[in-house]
Design an enzyme around this catalytic site. Structure first.
Site, PDB file in Angstrom:
ATOM      1  N   TRP A  13      -0.537  12.369 -15.158  1.00 52.53           N
ATOM      2  CA  TRP A  13       0.678  12.434 -15.961  1.00 52.53           C
ATOM      3  C   TRP A  13       1.334  13.810 -15.916  1.00 52.53           C
ATOM      4  O   TRP A  13       2.428  14.003 -16.460  1.00 52.53           O
ATOM      5  CB  TRP A  13       0.382  12.018 -17.408  1.00 52.53           C
ATOM      6  N   LYS A  14       0.674  14.771 -15.320  1.00 48.96           N
ATOM      7  CA  LYS A  14       1.230  16.131 -15.162  1.00 48.96           C
ATOM      8  C   LYS A  14       1.736  16.659 -16.507  1.00 48.96           C
ATOM      9  O   LYS A  14       1.181  16.317 -17.549  1.00 48.96           O
ATOM     10  CB  LYS A  14       2.311  16.132 -14.073  1.00 48.96           C
ATOM     11  N   HIS A  98      -5.324  20.729  -7.645  1.00 48.75           N
ATOM     12  CA  HIS A  98      -4.094  19.987  -7.337  1.00 48.75           C
ATOM     13  C   HIS A  98      -3.107  20.926  -6.645  1.00 48.75           C
ATOM     14  O   HIS A  98      -3.040  22.116  -6.960  1.00 48.75           O
ATOM     15  CB  HIS A  98      -3.491  19.419  -8.622  1.00 48.75           C
ATOM     16  N   GLY A 176       5.864  13.778  -5.116  1.00 52.80           N
ATOM     17  CA  GLY A 176       7.079  13.805  -5.924  1.00 52.80           C
ATOM     18  C   GLY A 176       8.356  13.783  -5.101  1.00 52.80           C
ATOM     19  O   GLY A 176       9.440  14.003  -5.620  1.00 52.80           O
ATOM     20  N   GLY A 237       1.266   9.996  -9.331  1.00 54.58           N
ATOM     21  CA  GLY A 237       1.990  10.846 -10.270  1.00 54.58           C
ATOM     22  C   GLY A 237       3.102  10.072 -10.947  1.00 54.58           C
ATOM     23  O   GLY A 237       2.897   9.332 -11.902  1.00 54.58           O
ATOM     24  N   GLY A 238       4.327  10.217 -10.406  1.00 50.52           N
ATOM     25  CA  GLY A 238       5.521   9.638 -11.021  1.00 50.52           C
ATOM     26  C   GLY A 238       5.368   8.186 -11.460  1.00 50.52           C
ATOM     27  O   GLY A 238       5.702   7.831 -12.604  1.00 50.52           O
TER      28      GLY A 238
HETATM   29  P1  PGA Z   1       3.555  11.618  -7.019  1.00 50.68           P
HETATM   30  O1  PGA Z   1       2.403  12.667  -7.450  1.00 50.68           O
HETATM   31  O2  PGA Z   1       2.927  10.244  -7.048  1.00 50.68           O
HETATM   32  O3  PGA Z   1       4.628  11.779  -8.058  1.00 50.68           O
HETATM   33  O4  PGA Z   1       4.000  12.009  -5.651  1.00 50.68           O
HETATM   34  C1  PGA Z   1       1.094  12.552  -6.971  1.00 50.68           C
HETATM   35  C2  PGA Z   1       0.248  13.706  -7.455  1.00 50.68           C
HETATM   36  O5  PGA Z   1       0.738  14.840  -7.476  1.00 50.68           O
HETATM   37  O6  PGA Z   1      -0.929  13.542  -7.841  1.00 50.68           O
END
Ligand code: PGA
Length: 257
Positions: A13-14, A98, A176, A237-238
């Site tokens: 979820w960053k 990461h 991302g 991520g997203g």
């Molecule tokens: P993303 O991120 O799916 O938004 O590209 C993946 C991650 O950084 O773990």
């Protein structure tokens, strides 16, 4: 395809969501993951939401994870979180190295290795992230960069420690950006990583090591990526911030299921 390794789908979820928003999403992930007996599911909320999210996940099979920790066990490190604190707040697994930490926050391979050791020491299962930048790929340095990252990140670990590790291959140019590695590109690097782990730590360790793919994993590309024999899951991520998309990713079509 008979899978030797149990797939893991993890949502990173960053630096997103409030505590309340994290709890709501955690509830949705629990519902989305119900009945998935042949795969593992994890989420990595922001540090301040970890404890509340772990409480929501407590009666489910979804694993709470931390996004980062410092390598010292305690002490004067203002603003940092130790692996033991993350474990105490409910984390079971932990992202380490990461690419956003390596490239935006300047973490070296040596720092990442110390964080791997600290995570293991605290009882967490580290997910060691590796991956090349676009410039490195375009100058044919992908394998050299990944070899350095894997070699340093796993250096000196015992067989029981290695058994608690997960690797995540995340090409920096695909994170991302909406630009996913093709299954061919990802499969080639995953094969390389497994071979490398075999050379460094023995074939049995390599065969048991889960290697996730990350970088713009979405509902429409997950099946193709996860169909490859050396891709054992996804770090998302997203798309993990959207319960509907994440649910579809969790339900990727697993040929062995
Ligand atoms: P993303 O991120 O799916 O938004 O590209 C993946 C991650 O950084 O773990």
């Amino acid at each position: 395809m008979i899978r030797r390794r149990r797939p893991l789908i993890a949502g990173n979820w960053k630096m997103n969501l409030t505590v309340r928003g994290s709890v709501e999403l955690a509830r949705e992930v629990v519902a989305a993951a119900r009945g998935l007996a042949d795969r593992d599911v994890a989420v990595f909320p922001g540090a301040l939401a970890l404890h509340a999210v772990a409480a929501i996940l407590a009666d489910s099979a979804v694993l709470p994870g931390s996004q980062n920790h410092w390598y010292a066990p305690d002490g004067a490190f203002t603003g940092e979180v130790s692996a033991a604190q993350a474990r105490d707040a409910g984390a079971r697994i932990a992202l380490v190295g990461h690419s956003e930490r390596r490239h935006i926050l300047g973490e070296s391979d040596e720092t990442v290795a110390r964080k791997v050791a600290a995570g293991l020491e605290a009882g967490l299962g580290p997910v060691l992230c590796v991956g090349e930048t676009l410039a490195e790929r375009e100058s044919s340095r992908t394998e050299a960069v990944i070899e350095r990252q894997v070699r340093t990140g796993l250096a000196g670990l015992s067989a029981p420690a290695l058994a608690r590790m997960t690797l995540a291959y995340e090409p920096v140019w695909a994170i991302g950006t909406g630009r996913t590695a093709t299954p061919d590109q990802a499969g080639e690097v995953h094969r390389f990583i497994r071979g490398l782990v075999g050379t460094l730590h023995g074939r049995a360790v390599a065969e048991d090591m889960r290697i996730l793919y990350g970088g713009s994993v979405k509902p429409d590309n997950v099946d193709g990526l996860l169909a490859l024999p050396d891709i054992d899951g996804a770090l998302v991520g997203g798309a993990s911030l959207d319960a509907t998309q994440f649910q579809r990713i969790l339900r990727f079509r697993c040929p062995a299921s």
